[in-house]
Design a protein around this motif. Sequence first.
Motif, PDB file in Angstrom:
ATOM      1  N   VAL A 122       0.933  -1.373   0.024  1.00  0.00           N
ATOM      2  CA  VAL A 122       0.019   0.139   0.035  1.00  0.00           C
ATOM      3  C   VAL A 122       0.792   1.241   0.115  1.00  0.00           C
ATOM      4  O   VAL A 122       0.343   2.080  -0.712  1.00  0.00           O
ATOM      5  N   SER A 123       1.869   1.149   0.764  1.00  0.00           N
ATOM      6  CA  SER A 123       2.980   2.638   0.965  1.00  0.00           C
ATOM      7  C   SER A 123       3.661   2.521  -0.347  1.00  0.00           C
ATOM      8  O   SER A 123       3.721   3.867  -0.841  1.00  0.00           O
ATOM      9  N   ASP A 124       4.036   1.556  -1.008  1.00  0.00           N
ATOM     10  CA  ASP A 124       4.969   1.731  -1.982  1.00  0.00           C
ATOM     11  C   ASP A 124       4.421   1.068  -3.460  1.00  0.00           C
ATOM     12  O   ASP A 124       4.935   0.620  -4.466  1.00  0.00           O
ATOM     13  N   ASN A 125       2.992   1.443  -3.773  1.00  0.00           N
ATOM     14  CA  ASN A 125       2.266   0.961  -4.662  1.00  0.00           C
ATOM     15  C   ASN A 125       2.934   1.646  -6.130  1.00  0.00           C
ATOM     16  O   ASN A 125       2.692   3.000  -6.154  1.00  0.00           O
ATOM     17  N   PRO A 126       3.059   0.952  -7.105  1.00  0.00           N
ATOM     18  CA  PRO A 126       3.820   1.563  -8.396  1.00  0.00           C
ATOM     19  C   PRO A 126       3.005   2.388  -9.066  1.00  0.00           C
ATOM     20  O   PRO A 126       3.315   3.281  -9.876  1.00  0.00           O
ATOM     21  N   ALA A 127       1.329   2.186  -8.659  1.00  0.00           N
ATOM     22  CA  ALA A 127       0.297   3.063  -9.383  1.00  0.00           C
ATOM     23  C   ALA A 127       0.363   4.520  -9.109  1.00  0.00           C
ATOM     24  O   ALA A 127       0.273   5.383  -9.870  1.00  0.00           O
ATOM     25  N   ALA A 128       1.138   4.796  -7.997  1.00  0.00           N
ATOM     26  CA  ALA A 128       1.543   6.210  -7.527  1.00  0.00           C
ATOM     27  C   ALA A 128       2.360   6.882  -8.514  1.00  0.00           C
ATOM     28  O   ALA A 128       2.121   8.274  -8.438  1.00  0.00           O
ATOM     29  N   GLU A 129       3.179   6.271  -8.949  1.00  0.00           N
ATOM     30  CA  GLU A 129       3.964   6.853  -9.871  1.00  0.00           C
ATOM     31  C   GLU A 129       3.914   7.259 -11.266  1.00  0.00           C
ATOM     32  O   GLU A 129       4.169   8.247 -11.945  1.00  0.00           O
ATOM     33  N   LYS A 130       2.767   6.101 -11.762  1.00  0.00           N
ATOM     34  CA  LYS A 130       2.587   6.482 -13.054  1.00  0.00           C
ATOM     35  C   LYS A 130       1.018   7.172 -12.942  1.00  0.00           C
ATOM     36  O   LYS A 130       0.680   7.768 -14.097  1.00  0.00           O
ATOM     37  N   GLY A 131       0.283   6.871 -12.083  1.00  0.00           N
ATOM     38  CA  GLY A 131      -1.256   7.554 -11.994  1.00  0.00           C
ATOM     39  C   GLY A 131      -2.108   6.836 -12.708  1.00  0.00           C
ATOM     40  O   GLY A 131      -1.611   5.632 -13.389  1.00  0.00           O
ATOM     41  N   LEU A 132      -3.296   6.842 -12.468  1.00  0.00           N
ATOM     42  CA  LEU A 132      -4.587   6.260 -12.789  1.00  0.00           C
ATOM     43  C   LEU A 132      -5.205   6.699 -14.042  1.00  0.00           C
ATOM     44  O   LEU A 132      -5.295   8.112 -14.054  1.00  0.00           O
ATOM     45  N   THR A 133      -5.965   5.756 -14.656  1.00  0.00           N
ATOM     46  CA  THR A 133      -6.958   6.363 -15.884  1.00  0.00           C
ATOM     47  C   THR A 133      -8.135   5.945 -15.313  1.00  0.00           C
ATOM     48  O   THR A 133      -8.429   5.013 -14.894  1.00  0.00           O
ATOM     49  N   VAL A 134      -9.328   6.977 -15.897  1.00  0.00           N
ATOM     50  CA  VAL A 134     -10.568   6.664 -15.443  1.00  0.00           C
ATOM     51  C   VAL A 134     -11.373   6.961 -16.295  1.00  0.00           C
ATOM     52  O   VAL A 134     -10.978   7.876 -17.295  1.00  0.00           O
ATOM     53  N   VAL A 135     -12.770   6.503 -16.367  1.00  0.00           N
ATOM     54  CA  VAL A 135     -13.735   6.716 -17.341  1.00  0.00           C
ATOM     55  C   VAL A 135     -14.821   7.094 -16.506  1.00  0.00           C
ATOM     56  O   VAL A 135     -15.031   6.669 -15.575  1.00  0.00           O
ATOM     57  N   SER A 136     -15.872   7.600 -17.323  1.00  0.00           N
ATOM     58  CA  SER A 136     -17.241   8.028 -16.600  1.00  0.00           C
ATOM     59  C   SER A 136     -18.216   7.150 -16.900  1.00  0.00           C
ATOM     60  O   SER A 136     -18.337   6.423 -18.015  1.00  0.00           O
ATOM     61  N   VAL A 137     -18.941   6.834 -16.123  1.00  0.00           N
ATOM     62  CA  VAL A 137     -20.002   5.947 -16.225  1.00  0.00           C
ATOM     63  C   VAL A 137     -21.428   6.533 -15.388  1.00  0.00           C
ATOM     64  O   VAL A 137     -21.082   7.240 -14.510  1.00  0.00           O
ATOM     65  N   PRO A 138     -22.653   6.133 -15.852  1.00  0.00           N
ATOM     66  CA  PRO A 138     -23.683   6.786 -15.046  1.00  0.00           C
ATOM     67  C   PRO A 138     -23.867   5.986 -13.650  1.00  0.00           C
ATOM     68  O   PRO A 138     -23.346   4.805 -13.612  1.00  0.00           O
ATOM     69  N   ASP A 139     -24.201   6.852 -12.525  1.00  0.00           N
ATOM     70  CA  ASP A 139     -24.157   6.343 -11.308  1.00  0.00           C
ATOM     71  C   ASP A 139     -25.754   5.634 -11.223  1.00  0.00           C
ATOM     72  O   ASP A 139     -26.752   6.386 -10.969  1.00  0.00           O
ATOM     73  N   GLN A 140     -25.775   4.306 -11.057  1.00  0.00           N
ATOM     74  CA  GLN A 140     -27.146   3.648 -11.040  1.00  0.00           C
ATOM     75  C   GLN A 140     -27.281   2.826  -9.790  1.00  0.00           C
ATOM     76  O   GLN A 140     -28.114   2.090  -9.598  1.00  0.00           O
ATOM     77  N   ARG A 141     -26.608   3.243  -8.447  1.00  0.00           N
ATOM     78  CA  ARG A 141     -26.590   2.725  -7.174  1.00  0.00           C
ATOM     79  C   ARG A 141     -27.697   3.254  -6.600  1.00  0.00           C
ATOM     80  O   ARG A 141     -28.605   4.199  -7.023  1.00  0.00           O
ATOM     81  N   TRP A 142     -28.187   2.700  -5.426  1.00  0.00           N
ATOM     82  CA  TRP A 142     -29.255   3.027  -4.711  1.00  0.00           C
ATOM     83  C   TRP A 142     -28.731   4.401  -3.943  1.00  0.00           C
ATOM     84  O   TRP A 142     -27.740   4.783  -4.204  1.00  0.00           O
ATOM     85  N   ALA A 143     -29.994   5.103  -3.432  1.00  0.00           N
ATOM     86  CA  ALA A 143     -29.779   6.519  -2.870  1.00  0.00           C
ATOM     87  C   ALA A 143     -28.894   6.638  -1.704  1.00  0.00           C
ATOM     88  O   ALA A 143     -28.352   7.683  -1.281  1.00  0.00           O
ATOM     89  N   ARG A 144     -28.769   5.569  -0.887  1.00  0.00           N
ATOM     90  CA  ARG A 144     -28.217   5.719   0.403  1.00  0.00           C
ATOM     91  C   ARG A 144     -26.752   5.361   0.390  1.00  0.00           C
ATOM     92  O   ARG A 144     -26.250   4.457   1.103  1.00  0.00           O
ATOM     93  N   ARG A 145     -25.776   6.064  -0.341  1.00  0.00           N
ATOM     94  CA  ARG A 145     -24.537   5.502  -0.610  1.00  0.00           C
ATOM     95  C   ARG A 145     -23.588   5.827   0.788  1.00  0.00           C
ATOM     96  O   ARG A 145     -22.281   5.412   0.634  1.00  0.00           O
ATOM     97  N   ASP A 146     -24.271   6.789   1.522  1.00  0.00           N
ATOM     98  CA  ASP A 146     -23.695   7.062   2.793  1.00  0.00           C
ATOM     99  C   ASP A 146     -23.255   6.019   3.745  1.00  0.00           C
ATOM    100  O   ASP A 146     -22.445   6.047   4.726  1.00  0.00           O
ATOM    101  N   ILE A 147     -24.115   4.820   3.510  1.00  0.00           N
ATOM    102  CA  ILE A 147     -24.134   3.748   4.334  1.00  0.00           C
ATOM    103  C   ILE A 147     -23.244   2.780   3.677  1.00  0.00           C
ATOM    104  O   ILE A 147     -23.264   2.240   2.603  1.00  0.00           O
ATOM    105  N   LYS A 148     -22.255   2.306   4.439  1.00  0.00           N
ATOM    106  CA  LYS A 148     -21.057   1.049   3.867  1.00  0.00           C
ATOM    107  C   LYS A 148     -21.651  -0.061   3.748  1.00  0.00           C
ATOM    108  O   LYS A 148     -21.310  -0.980   4.427  1.00  0.00           O
TER     109      LYS A 148
END
Length: 285
Positions: A122-148
């Motif tokens: 977790v501390s020396d994760n190689p992804a931190a050096e190159k960074g992540l790529t993300v894409v956008s998607v619709p949020d289709q989850r239920w409404a209470r996302r504050d509850i884990k």
Amino acid sequence: MSRTVYVNGAFVPEEAATISVFDRGFLFADGVYEVTTVLGGRLIDFAGHMARLRRSLAELAMDAPADEAEILSIHRELVARNGIEEGMVYLQVTRGAADRDFAFPPAGTKPSLVLFTQEKAVSDNPAAEKGLTVVSVPDQRWARRDIKTVQLLYPSLAKMEAKARDADDAWMVENGLVTEGTSNNAWIILADGTIVTRPRSEAILHGITRSAVLRLAEEAGHRFVERPFSIEEAKGAAEAFITSASAFVMPVVRIDGAPVGAGVPGPLSRRLRQIYIEEARRTAI
């Protein structure tokens, strides 16, 4: 080598661990969870995770399976038995086992409590050096996302869509605005250095790492504002990053194929990651 896991009062080898087919976590996703990071064999932000667990249980009118001292003891015992220096401890609480019925089980039904470890850098994760790529998607989850809750099917589907589009993760969008990542909170940094993240509400998970980063950023003198932002604003930002218990602070360098800033991890994202890891090492228990 087999891990030792904890199931309803017993430490057992993972291959011997069992839970009822009538458990409501299995039948209804009627459960909540927490994931606490282990760094140097110690637990990060444990008090914050327990506070959020208490809140999740209360929001679902679910009984606690044990007090905080006992849960801490179980965490430490699992870390010791499995020799975890870096990784995670996963905890899940469900409403327990009862004959299948949409109504809650009878009063006094004992909640189920399961914990296991995952070894991970977790501390020396190689992804931190190159960074992540993300894409956008619709949020289709239920409404209470504050509850884990353990209702993670849609985030899993979104993660798989990201992989199918050659990206690392997805940012979910609702009413034109980013809510969060599949398992993390989303952030951008404006050209003037202002840090932006969505405010806490029922629309997002109240991230423990998120709260810590806001506090540390303020202590370091960085400007921040809690407000929603769009994918287009994120594409035009100077930097972007995510926060979570397993990723800490992780730079995002491309969104829907467009580079963020210079397309490499930016200086403030890097600095926030460093500050967070230093604080985590200092305060871990």
